[in-house]
Design an enzyme around this catalytic site. Structure first.
Site, PDB file in Angstrom:
ATOM      1  N   ASP A  94       0.849  -1.186   0.000  1.00 15.07           N
ATOM      2  CA  ASP A  94       0.000   0.000   0.000  1.00 15.07           C
ATOM      3  C   ASP A  94       0.885   1.236   0.000  1.00 15.07           C
ATOM      4  O   ASP A  94       1.745   1.395   0.881  1.00 15.07           O
ATOM      5  CB  ASP A  94      -0.914   0.014   1.225  1.00 15.07           C
ATOM      6  CG  ASP A  94      -2.000  -1.055   1.145  1.00 15.07           C
ATOM      7  OD1 ASP A  94      -2.059  -1.767   0.116  1.00 15.07           O
ATOM      8  OD2 ASP A  94      -2.782  -1.175   2.104  1.00 15.07           O
ATOM      9  N   ASP A 152     -15.062  -3.263  -1.735  1.00 15.80           N
ATOM     10  CA  ASP A 152     -14.623  -3.049  -0.357  1.00 15.80           C
ATOM     11  C   ASP A 152     -15.863  -2.776   0.476  1.00 15.80           C
ATOM     12  O   ASP A 152     -16.548  -1.771   0.259  1.00 15.80           O
ATOM     13  CB  ASP A 152     -13.656  -1.866  -0.286  1.00 15.80           C
ATOM     14  CG  ASP A 152     -12.508  -2.012  -1.280  1.00 15.80           C
ATOM     15  OD1 ASP A 152     -12.069  -3.157  -1.492  1.00 15.80           O
ATOM     16  OD2 ASP A 152     -12.077  -0.996  -1.841  1.00 15.80           O
TER      17      ASP A 152
END
EC number: 5.3.1.16
Length: 248
Positions: free
Chosen positions: A8, A130
């Site tokens: 990330d 998500d």
């Protein structure tokens, strides 16, 4: 069952967030390219890159780092999410050597864009769902819609989507185990392969995922557990291969 290390990217560094909160980060490296090399050396077959700044901005922010990783490791299958909102962005990443692009926010706002992307780049489009309590979140998880993950996933059955990455936001970065029930429910409801994400933290999680492989779960993204050392990538992938009957 592929275990996919996550990198990330935030402000040019490799970080992990807790439940997607941009103000709750742990920095694990100032050199994401070197971090990618670490996972390559550990034997990974695939890498999951997320431009966290891009997810919030709605356009690529850490693209230069992603391009460098793709150039350095041309044989590694790389998937990228965060800020993928138009075909030009997808084209730029594909030309840089990125294999798969993950569409998240636009999949909720403009589902037809997913079909357009699949037609323009067949075999290279993934949808990222998500969810928080079953509802799909957008804009770097800052907004939660009224759309149910299962309902949205069904809309893409005929689009040509390569896979769906399903993230349980409540589990992400919390080291509390994967939400196998919700992931399995989604996988059973569609024919598109599902990649689990959020909470994978132990060999028990790997065993549970492998037990659900027959339901359509094809892989799992792993983050904090690898960085903090509670899960060894080579050992975990070896177990997954053994349980799923993959020959060395």
């Amino acid at each position: 069952m592929q275990l996919i290390p996550a990198i990330d990217l935030k402000d040019g560094r490799c970080v992990r967030l807790r439940q997607g909160r941009m103000d709750d980060e742990t920095v694990f490296s100032d050199d994401p390219v070197a971090m990618a090399g670490r996972w390559v050396a550990a034997g990974t077959r695939r890498l999951h890159l997320v431009d966290l700044n891009g997810a919030v901005a709605g356009k690529p922010v850490n693209a230069e780092i992603i391009h460098r990783i793709a150039t350095r490791y041309p044989d590694l299958r790389i998937q990228v999410g965060g800020g993928i909102r138009d075909l030009d962005t997808i084209r730029g990443y594909r030309e840089a050597g990125v294999d798969d692009l993950i569409i998240g926010t636009q999949a909720v706002r403009r589902p037809e864009f997913v079909t357009e992307a699949c037609q323009a780049f067949p075999g290279h489009i993934i949808v990222g769902l998500d969810a928080r309590d079953g509802r799909v979140a957008t804009d770097g998880w800052e907004q939660v819609s009224e759309v149910r993950a299962v309902d949205l996933a069904r809309r893409f059955e005929a689009a040509g989507v390569n896979a769906i990455v399903f993230t349980d936001i409540g589990r992400d970065g919390m080291m509390k185990g994967v939400n196998i029930e919700a992931t399995r429910e989604l996988a059973r409801a569609i024919t598109i392969p599902v990649i689990a994400s959020g909470g994978v933290s132990s060999l028990e999680d790997v065993r549970a995922l492998c037990a659900a492989a027959g339901d359509g779960i094809s892989g799992a993204i792993v983050g904090r557990a690898l960085y903090e050392g509670s899960l060894d990538l080579a050992e975990a992938q070896g177990l997954a291969d053994e349980l799923c009957g993959v020959k060395p």
